[in-house]
Design a protein around this motif. Structure first.
Motif, PDB file in Angstrom:
ATOM      1  N   LYS A  47      -1.158   1.706  -6.100  1.00  0.00           N
ATOM      2  CA  LYS A  47      -1.905   0.928  -5.113  1.00  0.00           C
ATOM      3  C   LYS A  47      -1.892   1.706  -3.802  1.00  0.00           C
ATOM      4  O   LYS A  47      -0.938   1.637  -3.023  1.00  0.00           O
ATOM      5  N   ILE A  88       0.881  -1.166   0.000  1.00  0.00           N
ATOM      6  CA  ILE A  88       0.000   0.000   0.000  1.00  0.00           C
ATOM      7  C   ILE A  88       0.921   1.219   0.000  1.00  0.00           C
ATOM      8  O   ILE A  88       1.832   1.319   0.807  1.00  0.00           O
ATOM      9  N   HIS A 137      -7.336   5.887  -6.380  1.00  0.00           N
ATOM     10  CA  HIS A 137      -6.117   5.105  -6.188  1.00  0.00           C
ATOM     11  C   HIS A 137      -6.523   3.649  -6.451  1.00  0.00           C
ATOM     12  O   HIS A 137      -7.632   3.406  -6.905  1.00  0.00           O
ATOM     13  N   ASN A 138      -5.658   2.686  -6.218  1.00  0.00           N
ATOM     14  CA  ASN A 138      -5.980   1.286  -6.549  1.00  0.00           C
ATOM     15  C   ASN A 138      -6.416   1.181  -8.012  1.00  0.00           C
ATOM     16  O   ASN A 138      -7.510   0.711  -8.327  1.00  0.00           O
ATOM     17  N   HIS A 164       0.889   1.671 -12.011  1.00  0.00           N
ATOM     18  CA  HIS A 164       0.034   1.133 -10.964  1.00  0.00           C
ATOM     19  C   HIS A 164       0.179   2.017  -9.722  1.00  0.00           C
ATOM     20  O   HIS A 164       1.290   2.260  -9.258  1.00  0.00           O
ATOM     21  N   TYR A 166      -2.785  -7.524  -8.684  1.00  0.00           N
ATOM     22  CA  TYR A 166      -2.523  -7.183  -7.277  1.00  0.00           C
ATOM     23  C   TYR A 166      -1.688  -5.913  -7.136  1.00  0.00           C
ATOM     24  O   TYR A 166      -1.450  -5.435  -6.034  1.00  0.00           O
ATOM     25  N   GLY A 167      -1.240  -5.355  -8.270  1.00  0.00           N
ATOM     26  CA  GLY A 167      -0.626  -4.032  -8.246  1.00  0.00           C
ATOM     27  C   GLY A 167      -1.679  -2.951  -8.237  1.00  0.00           C
ATOM     28  O   GLY A 167      -1.432  -1.812  -7.865  1.00  0.00           O
ATOM     29  N   VAL A 168      -2.888  -3.317  -8.659  1.00  0.00           N
ATOM     30  CA  VAL A 168      -4.051  -2.436  -8.593  1.00  0.00           C
ATOM     31  C   VAL A 168      -4.751  -2.613  -7.248  1.00  0.00           C
ATOM     32  O   VAL A 168      -5.113  -1.650  -6.587  1.00  0.00           O
ATOM     33  N   GLY A 169      -4.905  -3.859  -6.828  1.00  0.00           N
ATOM     34  CA  GLY A 169      -5.500  -4.132  -5.528  1.00  0.00           C
ATOM     35  C   GLY A 169      -6.880  -4.753  -5.626  1.00  0.00           C
ATOM     36  O   GLY A 169      -7.477  -4.856  -6.699  1.00  0.00           O
TER      37      GLY A 169
END
Length: 473
Positions: free
Chosen positions: A357, A129, A339-340, A355, A142-145
């Motif tokens: 995150k 994060i 974000h994310n 990205h 998972y780099g975006v979340g």
């Protein structure tokens, strides 16, 4: 007495540890008619020229296994770079080691071209994060979340501070009437809100998006659990802002934080699993599995991510429209940032996928909101476009205490006391969201002075969060 060949003997003539070594030992035990030296010589020849022994009744299983192993596909694991690529770190002194280690691993991905770590950074899954990562032609779910497109939205009203203090009961009543929180919670029947997002053609692009449309519709205009909130507060401009056209003064404002709800969470889970199946990375980097942007899967995720981002924005729009109408106010300005998420941007002269995150876009003159906690102020900011930070800034104060640690170490009495000291009314929330679980927002803002300029300060007054502190479903 004849000595049987053992594993060490076979290792000495070139066999490697593994299944074939075990099969060679079993084969050696069947060579009862041969001397030790004859058996050893034969096993050596089988290792070197297994194709010559495919018709031998005893040696054929071993010979076939050696040939199959030689023709097996190469290891599918994609190696990381040998060295960590350098990256900018802001507020490094108060960033936990776990977040730094995660960022170090991300910087070793073969697709990485740049990165930065924000001062609110803390450990997450895959990218930390507060991590910003630029990649070449690759998208990392998972780099975006999990909460795709999670964002902040701020509405500034033509209502002076004094009106709020004379009508707090009304503001609280309307906040309760027009918001809904918590994992899995949504609206039904006539409660549902209409919004153009639900007619978006992309909901028909894939079977999964079609399947999730009803769930998205039911949760439109609701907020998640965890650290998501909707709150009334007072925003102070110490001088006139020419861009927004707002005079110096203190105004009533509405601030919300939430994302794409169960819709985005389901997409994140599906495409992360898919990326891990297609992109085999070493164990320490497994959660950073990526999809090639030229692939069908990469294009699918990109479309789904952007739809989830637009849906998250629609959720905020529904909330703000309901509450603006409820209090009969005119909106002087609205600022929103997410974000994310991942963006196509130019970095070092080439198009990359950036990205963020848990990081705020902070390109030159880009507006954003960086919240503190339920008692600490948030800040309306304008980006400076710092390339070392990949045009990014912190997305909040950032946790300094895990959820489990906060629940164990903070008492309800302590939480009530700090809310009273700051004259904040809280509706819902668990101890895991207590102000003490977060870093000092002033410390975070000081660490990113070269990234953003502060335009105004927002002070929370009535805060609503999920009743049980639950996280998104």
């Amino acid at each position: 007495m004849k000595r049987n060949i053992n594993g060490n003997d076979l290792l000495a003539i070139g066999y490697q540890p593994g299944e074939i070594l075990g099969l060679a030992i079993k084969t050696a035990l069947a060579l009862t008619e041969l001397t030790f030296n004859e058996a050893s010589d034969l096993l050596s020849k089988v290792k070197d020229t297994p194709e010559n022994y495919l018709d031998d009744e005893i040696m054929e299983p071993l010979a076939s296994a050696i040939i199959e192993a030689a023709n097996a596909p190469a290891d599918e694991v994609i190696p990381l770079k040998a060295h960590i690529q350098g990256y900018a770190r802001y507020g490094e002194a108060f960033i936990e080691e776990g977040a730094r280690k995660q960022m170090d691993i991300a910087m070793k991905l073969p697709v990485t071209v740049g990165g930065a770590l924000m001062p609110d950074a803390h450990q997450g899954y895959g990218l930390p994060i507060g991590g910003v990562l630029a990649t070449r032609n690759a998208i990392i779910p998972y780099g975006v979340g999990v909460d795709i497109g999670c964002r902040m939205a701020l509405s500034i009203f033509d209502i002076p501070e004094s009106h709020f203090y004379g009508n707090e009961a009304k503001y609280k009543r309307e906040l309760l009437a027009h918001t809904k929180f918590g994992a899995g919670h949504g609206f039904h029947g006539r409660e549902k809100s209409d919004h153009a997002i639900m007619d978006h053609n992309d909901f028909n692009a894939t079977a999964m998006l079609k399947q999730l449309k009803d769930k998205a519709y039911s949760q439109l205009g609701s907020s998640g659990g965890g650290n998501h909130f909707v709150e009334w507060g007072i925003i102070e401009f110490e001088k006139k802002d020419e861009v927004l056209g707002i005079e110096k003064g203190k105004y009533v404002a509405l601030l919300s934080h939430s994302g794409s709800r169960g819709f985005g969470a389901t997409l994140a889970g599906y495409y992360t699993k898919l990326a891990k199946e297609l992109c085999k990375l070493p164990q320490e980097a497994a959660n950073l599995a990526y999809l090639d942007m030229n692939s069908e899967e990469g294009q699918e995720y990109w479309l789904a991510m952007n739809l989830a981002g637009a849906y998250a924005s629609a959720c905020h729009e529904v909330i703000h429209n309901k509450l603006s109408e409820a209090i009969g106010a005119r909106v002087l300005a609205k600022v929103e940032n997410h974000h994310n998420f991942a963006w196509k941007e130019i970095y070092n002269g080439e198009e990359v996928i950036v990205h963020r995150k848990g990081a705020t876009p902070a390109g030159k003159d880009v507006m954003g909101i960086i919240p503190g906690s339920m008692t600490a102020p948030g800040f309306l900011v304008r980006g400076k476009g710092e390339e070392k930070a990949i045009n990014s800034a912190a997305h909040g104060a950032g946790r300094q205490m895990s959820r489990s640690k906060a629940i164990k170490s903070i008492t309800k009495e302590e939480m009530r006391a700090i809310l009273k000291d700051h004259n904040v009314t809280l509706i819902g929330a668990g101890l895991d969201e207590a102000p003490m679980a977060y870093k000092d927002i002033d410390m975070v803002m000081n660490a990113q002075r070269e990234l953003v300029d502060i335009v105004a300060k927002f002070s929370p007054k009535i805060v609503r969060m999920a009743d049980d502190g639950s996280r998104e479903d």
